[in-house]
Motif scaffolding. Structure first.
Motif, mmCIF file in Angstrom:
data_model
loop_
_atom_site.group_PDB
_atom_site.id
_atom_site.type_symbol
_atom_site.label_atom_id
_atom_site.label_comp_id
_atom_site.label_asym_id
_atom_site.label_seq_id
_atom_site.Cartn_x
_atom_site.Cartn_y
_atom_site.Cartn_z
ATOM 1 N N ALA A 1 39.920 45.928 44.155
ATOM 2 C CA ALA A 1 40.010 45.800 45.613
ATOM 3 C C ALA A 1 40.339 44.365 46.003
ATOM 4 C CB ALA A 1 38.697 46.237 46.261
ATOM 5 N N THR A 2 39.716 43.405 45.302
ATOM 6 C CA THR A 2 39.981 41.997 45.592
ATOM 7 C C THR A 2 41.407 41.631 45.236
ATOM 8 O OG1 THR A 2 37.649 41.478 45.187
ATOM 9 C CG2 THR A 2 39.211 39.644 45.140
ATOM 10 N N ALA A 3 41.867 42.087 44.079
ATOM 11 C CA ALA A 3 43.232 41.784 43.645
ATOM 12 C C ALA A 3 44.256 42.335 44.630
ATOM 13 C CB ALA A 3 43.474 42.358 42.252
ATOM 14 N N LEU A 4 44.043 43.560 45.077
ATOM 15 C CA LEU A 4 45.004 44.176 45.981
ATOM 16 C C LEU A 4 45.040 43.459 47.325
ATOM 17 C CD1 LEU A 4 47.003 46.507 46.133
ATOM 18 C CD2 LEU A 4 45.179 47.929 47.071
ATOM 19 N N ARG A 5 43.870 43.087 47.830
ATOM 20 C CA ARG A 5 43.844 42.384 49.121
ATOM 21 C C ARG A 5 44.562 41.037 49.022
ATOM 22 N NH1 ARG A 5 40.783 42.597 53.966
ATOM 23 N NH2 ARG A 5 40.926 40.630 55.104
ATOM 24 N N LEU A 6 44.253 40.280 47.987
ATOM 25 C CA LEU A 6 44.874 38.963 47.844
ATOM 26 C C LEU A 6 46.380 39.082 47.648
ATOM 27 C CD1 LEU A 6 42.244 37.156 45.569
ATOM 28 C CD2 LEU A 6 42.552 36.908 48.043
ATOM 29 N N MET B 1 52.465 29.263 47.164
ATOM 30 C CA MET B 1 51.689 30.497 47.019
ATOM 31 C C MET B 1 50.424 30.205 46.227
ATOM 32 S SD MET B 1 52.808 34.134 45.244
ATOM 33 C CE MET B 1 54.073 34.443 46.484
ATOM 34 N N PRO B 2 49.238 30.441 46.799
ATOM 35 C CA PRO B 2 47.995 30.190 46.060
ATOM 36 C C PRO B 2 47.834 31.191 44.918
ATOM 37 C CG PRO B 2 47.526 31.295 48.136
ATOM 38 C CD PRO B 2 48.981 30.957 48.154
ATOM 39 N N SER B 3 47.133 30.743 43.883
ATOM 40 C CA SER B 3 46.977 31.584 42.699
ATOM 41 C C SER B 3 45.526 32.010 42.527
ATOM 42 C CB SER B 3 47.441 30.831 41.454
ATOM 43 O OG SER B 3 46.669 29.652 41.269
ATOM 44 N N ALA B 4 45.335 33.232 42.011
ATOM 45 C CA ALA B 4 43.991 33.758 41.775
ATOM 46 C C ALA B 4 43.954 34.495 40.453
ATOM 47 C CB ALA B 4 43.570 34.696 42.902
ATOM 48 N N LEU B 5 42.852 34.347 39.744
ATOM 49 C CA LEU B 5 42.594 35.095 38.522
ATOM 50 C C LEU B 5 41.298 35.853 38.718
ATOM 51 C CD1 LEU B 5 43.154 35.775 35.514
ATOM 52 C CD2 LEU B 5 41.730 33.801 34.932
ATOM 53 N N GLY C 1 49.663 37.472 50.231
ATOM 54 C CA GLY C 1 50.474 36.335 49.827
ATOM 55 C C GLY C 1 49.986 35.522 48.648
ATOM 56 N N TRP C 2 49.014 36.050 47.884
ATOM 57 C CA TRP C 2 48.531 35.343 46.707
ATOM 58 C C TRP C 2 49.288 35.796 45.459
ATOM 59 C CZ3 TRP C 2 43.874 32.225 46.130
ATOM 60 C CH2 TRP C 2 43.229 31.943 47.340
ATOM 61 N N GLU C 3 49.405 34.878 44.524
ATOM 62 C CA GLU C 3 49.872 35.216 43.178
ATOM 63 C C GLU C 3 48.626 35.578 42.375
ATOM 64 O OE1 GLU C 3 51.980 33.080 39.318
ATOM 65 O OE2 GLU C 3 52.078 32.133 41.300
ATOM 66 N N VAL C 4 48.513 36.835 41.966
ATOM 67 C CA VAL C 4 47.264 37.341 41.407
ATOM 68 C C VAL C 4 47.458 37.844 39.984
ATOM 69 C CG1 VAL C 4 45.357 38.969 41.712
ATOM 70 C CG2 VAL C 4 46.537 38.038 43.718
ATOM 71 N N ALA C 5 46.507 37.489 39.123
ATOM 72 C CA ALA C 5 46.441 38.047 37.769
ATOM 73 C C ALA C 5 45.044 38.611 37.563
ATOM 74 C CB ALA C 5 46.739 36.979 36.714
ATOM 75 N N VAL D 1 36.399 47.096 49.457
ATOM 76 C CA VAL D 1 37.399 46.424 50.293
ATOM 77 C C VAL D 1 36.751 45.423 51.234
ATOM 78 C CG1 VAL D 1 39.093 48.278 50.152
ATOM 79 C CG2 VAL D 1 37.353 48.343 51.960
ATOM 80 N N ASN D 2 35.504 45.642 51.625
ATOM 81 C CA ASN D 2 34.810 44.661 52.462
ATOM 82 C C ASN D 2 34.380 43.454 51.638
ATOM 83 O OD1 ASN D 2 35.090 45.999 54.893
ATOM 84 N ND2 ASN D 2 33.161 47.118 54.691
ATOM 85 N N ALA D 3 33.949 43.687 50.399
ATOM 86 C CA ALA D 3 33.648 42.559 49.513
ATOM 87 C C ALA D 3 34.897 41.717 49.296
ATOM 88 C CB ALA D 3 33.105 43.074 48.187
ATOM 89 N N ALA D 4 36.041 42.378 49.165
ATOM 90 C CA ALA D 4 37.308 41.664 48.987
ATOM 91 C C ALA D 4 37.631 40.813 50.207
ATOM 92 C CB ALA D 4 38.429 42.651 48.720
ATOM 93 N N ALA D 5 37.321 41.335 51.387
ATOM 94 C CA ALA D 5 37.562 40.565 52.613
ATOM 95 C C ALA D 5 36.710 39.304 52.631
ATOM 96 C CB ALA D 5 37.261 41.422 53.838
#
Length: 334
Positions: A16-21, A1-5, A25-29, A211-215
């Motif tokens: 919006a970015t956190a929710l999309r990731l 699982m890829p991770s994102a902060l 399937g991302w592990e998000v903080a 949400v488009n920036a998140a995409a």
């Protein structure tokens, strides 16, 4: 699982970015100074909140830890903000910084925050000239905002680390600190029988759904590199289009009154000549928007209206934007 902060992950772009990731399937903080401001939908999606002040070196160090696959900075406003990231980027696979179209200047040196509107003569691509950078950290002014963003961009792009700069425009979405759509939403809530539209409602300023920036963040996350990309919606509504969309969404009917002057009838999209961002580079890298303006802004319109006439941002509203007496006088004098 890829991770994102995501630094500033409880704000409009960050959430919006956190929710999309997280949903992909991302592990998000996410970081934020106040855990009470953590959006419920992020917690429900399994996103971790890390209490952290973006400008506290020790807190930033603790938040980044040993590194992540993707670091998204939604709070990078100055060169010093960018420099504070550099010691941590060795353990980061890819970095994304949110910037702004406010950095662009036309052939006369005018920009979106100038007293005079810029005239770019066509779609604005990433190679368009920008303001000269400011290294003083004074970004809370109309002139200083874009200049300090340019300086921050340069620090990251010159660092040797893979960093993508996303230049957004007129960001909209649920959770905005002061939604621009409020200009029309409040008029609907107040039951205004007519809406005045400066320059006939022809003005436009390319919007960016969060949400488009998140995409776009997700599209470039697996393509580390140093680059600048415009980040915006696939379409560009005029002020008239937006007034109609707000009224239709909230079930209101009003008379549309075109005003050829700038006043009365100013609205946040009254930019003439209008500004269109070139999205060719983003599209070539796999950007696929979540939806057009009408689709992506509708939840934000309904959310803003749900607060009634006294929303959380009421203290930030310029009452001059709702000078109904002046509007009524204009209407009476037609």
């Amino acid at each position: 699982m890829p991770s994102a902060l995501i630094l500033g992950g409880t704000g409009l772009l960050g959430r919006a970015t956190a929710l999309r990731l997280a949903n992909h399937g991302w592990e998000v903080a996410v970081t934020g100074r106040d855990p009470r401001r953590m959006p419920a939908e992020l917690a429900e999606a399994g996103v971790e909140h890390r209490a952290s002040d973006r400008r506290d070196p020790d807190a930033l160090d603790a938040a980044v830890g040993e590194g992540v696959d993707l670091l998204v900075d939604a709070l990078c406003f100055t060169a010093e903000d960018a420099r504070s990231l550099l010691p941590h980027l060795g353990g980061v696979g890819s970095t994304v910084m949110f910037s702004s179209k406010a950095v662009y200047v036309d052939g006369e040196g005018r920009h979106i925050n100038s007293p005079e509107r810029p005239n770019f003569g066509g779609p604005v691509a990433e190679g368009q000239a920008t303001l000269e950078p400011a290294w003083d950290g004074r970004y809370r002014t109309r002139e200083g905002y874009g200049r300090n963003k340019v300086a921050a961009e340069r620090v990251l792009l010159d660092s040797g680390h893979p960093a993508t700069v996303l230049r957004a425009s007129k960001v909209h979405g649920v959770g905005a600190a002061l939604p621009r759509e409020w200009h029309f939403v409040r008029r609907v809530l107040d039951g205004r029988p007519a809406v005045l539209l400066a320059h006939g409602g022809r003005g436009f300023d390319h919007p960016t759904a969060a949400v488009n920036a998140a995409a776009l963040v997700e599209a470039v996350a697996g393509l580390p590199g140093s680059r600048i990309l415009n980040a915006a919606d696939p379409d560009i509504p005029t002020g008239l289009d937006i007034a109609r969309l707000v009224a239709r969404t909230l079930g209101h009917a009003w008379e549309e009154v075109p005003v050829e002057a700038a006043e009365p009838g100013w609205h946040p999209w009254d930019v003439v000549p209008g500004i269109r961002l070139d999205l060719s580079a983003a599209t070539a890298l796999g950007y696929r928007p979540e939806g057009d303006y009408a689709v992506t802004v509708r939840p934000a319109i309904e959310w803003a209206a749900s607060f009634g006439p006294t929303p959380p941002w009421a203290a930030e509203v310029e009452e001059s934007d709702f000078d109904y007496a002046a509007e009524d006088a204009y209407l009476a004098g037609r």
